[in-house]
Write a protein that holds these residues in place. Structure first.
Motif, mmCIF file in Angstrom:
data_model
loop_
_atom_site.group_PDB
_atom_site.id
_atom_site.type_symbol
_atom_site.label_atom_id
_atom_site.label_comp_id
_atom_site.label_asym_id
_atom_site.label_seq_id
_atom_site.Cartn_x
_atom_site.Cartn_y
_atom_site.Cartn_z
ATOM 1 N N ILE A 1 12.142 5.607 41.738
ATOM 2 C CA ILE A 1 11.476 4.764 40.743
ATOM 3 C C ILE A 1 10.176 5.417 40.282
ATOM 4 N N ILE A 2 9.410 6.007 41.234
ATOM 5 C CA ILE A 2 8.172 6.702 40.889
ATOM 6 C C ILE A 2 8.469 7.984 40.123
ATOM 7 N N PHE A 3 9.450 8.745 40.607
ATOM 8 C CA PHE A 3 9.796 10.018 39.970
ATOM 9 C C PHE A 3 10.281 9.802 38.537
ATOM 10 N N ALA A 4 11.129 8.787 38.326
ATOM 11 C CA ALA A 4 11.637 8.511 36.982
ATOM 12 C C ALA A 4 10.505 8.120 36.034
ATOM 13 N N ALA A 5 9.510 7.373 36.536
ATOM 14 C CA ALA A 5 8.373 6.998 35.696
ATOM 15 C C ALA A 5 7.581 8.228 35.265
ATOM 16 N N VAL A 6 7.332 9.140 36.203
ATOM 17 C CA VAL A 6 6.576 10.364 35.882
ATOM 18 C C VAL A 6 7.336 11.211 34.872
ATOM 19 N N VAL A 7 8.623 11.403 35.097
ATOM 20 C CA VAL A 7 9.418 12.259 34.212
ATOM 21 C C VAL A 7 9.554 11.646 32.824
ATOM 22 N N CYS A 8 9.829 10.341 32.749
ATOM 23 C CA CYS A 8 9.993 9.689 31.445
ATOM 24 C C CYS A 8 8.683 9.678 30.663
ATOM 25 N N CYS A 9 7.564 9.537 31.365
ATOM 26 C CA CYS A 9 6.262 9.616 30.695
ATOM 27 C C CYS A 9 6.046 11.017 30.127
ATOM 28 N N TYR A 10 6.384 12.031 30.907
ATOM 29 C CA TYR A 10 6.212 13.421 30.460
ATOM 30 C C TYR A 10 7.147 13.745 29.299
ATOM 31 N N THR A 11 8.421 13.372 29.400
ATOM 32 C CA THR A 11 9.359 13.696 28.330
ATOM 33 C C THR A 11 9.035 12.926 27.045
ATOM 34 N N GLY A 12 8.468 11.728 27.189
ATOM 35 C CA GLY A 12 8.027 11.007 25.998
ATOM 36 C C GLY A 12 6.921 11.751 25.261
ATOM 37 N N LYS A 13 6.015 12.342 26.020
ATOM 38 C CA LYS A 13 4.921 13.102 25.408
ATOM 39 C C LYS A 13 5.421 14.380 24.741
ATOM 40 N N ILE A 14 6.311 15.123 25.415
ATOM 41 C CA ILE A 14 6.782 16.377 24.814
ATOM 42 C C ILE A 14 7.703 16.099 23.629
ATOM 43 N N LEU A 15 8.378 14.937 23.620
ATOM 44 C CA LEU A 15 9.188 14.579 22.462
ATOM 45 C C LEU A 15 8.303 14.372 21.238
ATOM 46 N N ILE A 16 7.164 13.726 21.429
ATOM 47 C CA ILE A 16 6.227 13.538 20.323
ATOM 48 C C ILE A 16 5.625 14.876 19.899
ATOM 49 N N ALA A 17 5.394 15.780 20.849
ATOM 50 C CA ALA A 17 4.877 17.105 20.492
ATOM 51 C C ALA A 17 5.827 17.848 19.569
ATOM 52 N N CYS A 18 7.120 17.567 19.678
ATOM 53 C CA CYS A 18 8.107 18.231 18.817
ATOM 54 C C CYS A 18 8.046 17.739 17.378
ATOM 55 N N LEU A 19 7.329 16.658 17.121
ATOM 56 C CA LEU A 19 7.170 16.164 15.750
ATOM 57 C C LEU A 19 6.155 16.969 14.957
ATOM 58 N N TYR A 20 5.331 17.751 15.639
ATOM 59 C CA TYR A 20 4.201 18.418 15.003
ATOM 60 C C TYR A 20 4.385 19.934 14.998
ATOM 61 N N GLU A 21 3.803 20.560 13.964
ATOM 62 C CA GLU A 21 3.740 22.013 13.859
ATOM 63 C C GLU A 21 2.428 22.389 13.170
ATOM 64 N N GLU A 22 2.051 23.643 13.313
ATOM 65 C CA GLU A 22 0.849 24.140 12.646
ATOM 66 C C GLU A 22 1.195 24.599 11.230
ATOM 67 N N ASN A 23 0.315 24.243 10.277
ATOM 68 C CA ASN A 23 0.524 24.718 8.910
ATOM 69 C C ASN A 23 -0.168 26.059 8.711
ATOM 70 N N GLU A 24 -0.230 26.520 7.486
ATOM 71 C CA GLU A 24 -0.810 27.832 7.192
ATOM 72 C C GLU A 24 -2.294 27.896 7.526
ATOM 73 N N ASP A 25 -2.961 26.747 7.518
ATOM 74 C CA ASP A 25 -4.387 26.707 7.815
ATOM 75 C C ASP A 25 -4.672 26.526 9.305
ATOM 76 N N GLY A 26 -3.631 26.526 10.106
ATOM 77 C CA GLY A 26 -3.811 26.347 11.543
ATOM 78 C C GLY A 26 -3.996 24.915 11.980
ATOM 79 N N GLU A 27 -3.786 23.953 11.074
ATOM 80 C CA GLU A 27 -3.918 22.541 11.408
ATOM 81 C C GLU A 27 -2.580 21.999 11.903
ATOM 82 N N VAL A 28 -2.637 21.140 12.905
ATOM 83 C CA VAL A 28 -1.433 20.521 13.446
ATOM 84 C C VAL A 28 -1.081 19.310 12.592
#
Length: 525
Positions: A152-179
């Motif tokens: 139960i503890i391990f699943a909470a840690v992993v799901c919290c982490y994967t939720g964050k990296i999933l949101i990170a996949c929504l973003y990229e840097e543009n030509e000006d270096g802005e995310v």
């Protein structure tokens, strides 16, 4: 002249109706209902967008074709909460280019959408991972002991982490270096990972997984309703299958739903009622603290049934499918990580305590749905509240599944597999209504032939829960951002993918074996 006058009056009436609906939508948004969601991770924002797309989009096209001004010149300022859609389904940016709208930190055109605070976002995540399916967690402790608590503890840690990296996949840097935010959904991330060779394959895989999870959630609601009613009134000559049929008869009007506004009004009350029920169960368990069986909790696992417990625990944490929409609707997206931390910490503590306390109270007699262990007088009252909550929660995943099916198979223009479910006036066609009724009946048939709450929950968690929460987020993170990842991030992603894959396959196989064995037993009886 009379015809022209009637046309103008119709246009004005339609415009006033649209603005009134928009004001109501804005009011609910400011109260936090814009992001209201069911506990099993239904895509709340996506559902509302699809509903506006079918109805409002057609009306906006008609208004524009009648000669109303387009663009910013001469147009009235948008009403708060109003969302103007093209017929194709993409929201119109308020100003500037598409990239500017994305760079603002919301979804495409998100500047017109009312935003929610981090507390409101956290409330929705809490609803998703603290739902009524936590009632099956003590059963997971029965077969896993202290290892179940660790999971139960391990699943909470992993799901919290994967939720964050999933949101990170929504973003990229543009030509000006802005995310900047260049994607708006789980499907968009999946498509980006498979591009350019298979630009739509990833989205189709995610849609299939989402449909399976939503339909299985509906089936679980019917199963748990029949189970709770049968155990609440064992003296009545009504079987569990008959109770499931009665519950489905009550749910049949869901096929006529046009939107979720009426249902969303009950979302807050259902959630509060569920917390009250959890408190009542814990209070009863605490009253029997002197009889707690600590010696029954051991460092052992039931090799045959513990993989099923893995699926149950993972399923109780599924929320990734709607996180992109949630983050895109936040006033301060930078607060997303903090929100994920405290919601998952709270969920971990509450789930662990609830599962442990309930198991200590009933030990080896712990049932699949823990409320079935309560004394008869208390059980009937608590189960009736739970049945009401299950029936009120059913329309949310059902409506989301219907919308995904319609958008994937019936509303892609020339790429559609079947004709559209809606006519030119936005009304649902008769065969579209038949399709919805068939889906309700399908959930009933599955609940009748496989009336096993824990096994179905474990199967769903192992199949789609592990895939959407463990496998796909880590795989997408490695695929899209591998050049920018540090070595420990790569290690975490690979470890989660491997462990998630093993747990998924093991849980799926054992759950399927359990279902087959249970089906054979029922057939012999």
């Amino acid at each position: 002249m009379a015809t022209l006058l009637r046309s103008k009056l119709t246009n004005v009436a339609t415009s006033v109706s649209n603005k009134s609906q928009a004001k109501v939508s804005g009011m609910f948004a400011r109260m936090g209902f814009q992001a209201a969601t069911d506990e099993e991770a239904v895509g709340f924002a996506h559902c509302d967008d699809l509903d506006f797309e079918h109805r409002q989009g057609l009306q906006m096209d008609i208004l524009k074709s009648e000669g109303e001004p387009c663009g910013d010149e001469g147009a009235e300022p948008p009403v708060e909460g109003d969302i103007h859609y093209q017929r194709g389904g993409a929201p119109l940016p308020p100003s500037g280019s598409k990239d500017q709208a994305v760079g603002a930190g919301g979804e495409f055109g998100g500047q017109d959408k009312p935003k929610i605070t981090a507390w409101e976002a956290g409330w929705n995540v809490t609803n998703a991972i603290q739902g009524m399916f936590v009632l099956g967690l003590p059963y997971a402790i029965l077969h896993g002991g202290y290892l179940g608590l660790f999971l139960i503890i391990f699943a909470a840690v992993v799901c919290c982490y994967t939720g964050k990296i999933l949101i990170a996949c929504l973003y990229e840097e543009n030509e000006d270096g802005e995310v900047v935010r260049v994607r708006d959904s789980y499907v968009a991330i999946a498509n980006a990972c498979c591009a350019p060779r298979f630009p739509t394959l990833g989205g189709r895989v995610v849609n299939v997984a989402q449909i399976i999870e939503l339909v299985m959630t509906c089936i679980l609601y019917v199963v748990v309703s029949g189970n709770l009613m049968y155990n609440s009134f064992p003296g009545l000559p009504v079987s569990q299958k008959s109770w499931s049929i009665i519950a489905t008869a009550v749910l049949l009007p869901c096929a006529f739903l046009k939107n979720l506004k009426a249902v969303s009004k009950f979302s807050l009350l259902c959630t509060l009622a569920h917390f009250v029920i959890n408190i009542l169960v814990i209070a009863y368990c605490l009253s029997r603290a002197r009889d707690w069986a600590w010696e029954k909790v051991k460092f052992y696992i039931d090799v045959k049934k513990f993989p099923i417990s893995i699926g149950i625990i993972v399923f109780s944490y599924t929320s990734q499918i709607f996180l992109p929409s949630l983050e895109g609707n936040m006033q301060q997206p930078s607060e997303f990580h903090c929100m994920m931390n405290w919601t998952h910490i709270a969920a971990c503590v509450l789930k662990g305590l609830f599962a442990l306390v309930a198991y200590l109270t009933w030990a080896d007699e712990t049932k699949e749905v823990i409320t079935d262990n309560l004394p008869g007088s208390i059980r009937a009252v608590v189960n009736l509240f739970l049945v009401a909550k299950a029936l009120l929660s059913y329309p949310l995943p059902f409506f989301a599944a219907v919308e995904v099916l319609e958008k994937s198979l019936f509303q892609e223009g020339s790429r559609a597999f079947f004709p559209a479910c809606y006519g030119g006036d936005g009304r649902l066609k008769s065969w579209g209504l038949t399709l919805r009724c068939a889906l309700v009946v399908f959930t009933l048939l599955m609940a009748i032939y496989v009336p096993h709450f824990a096994l179905l929950m474990g199967l769903t968690g192992s199949l789609t829960g592990a895939g959407l929460c463990f496998l796909l987020p880590s795989l997408f993170h490695l695929r899209l951002l591998w050049r920018k990842l540090l070595w420990h991030q790569v290690f975490f992603d690979v470890a989660i993918f491997v462990i998630g894959g093993i747990c998924s396959v093991s849980g799926f196989v054992h759950s399927l074996e359990g279902l087959i064995e249970a089906y054979r037993t029922n057939a012999e009886d």
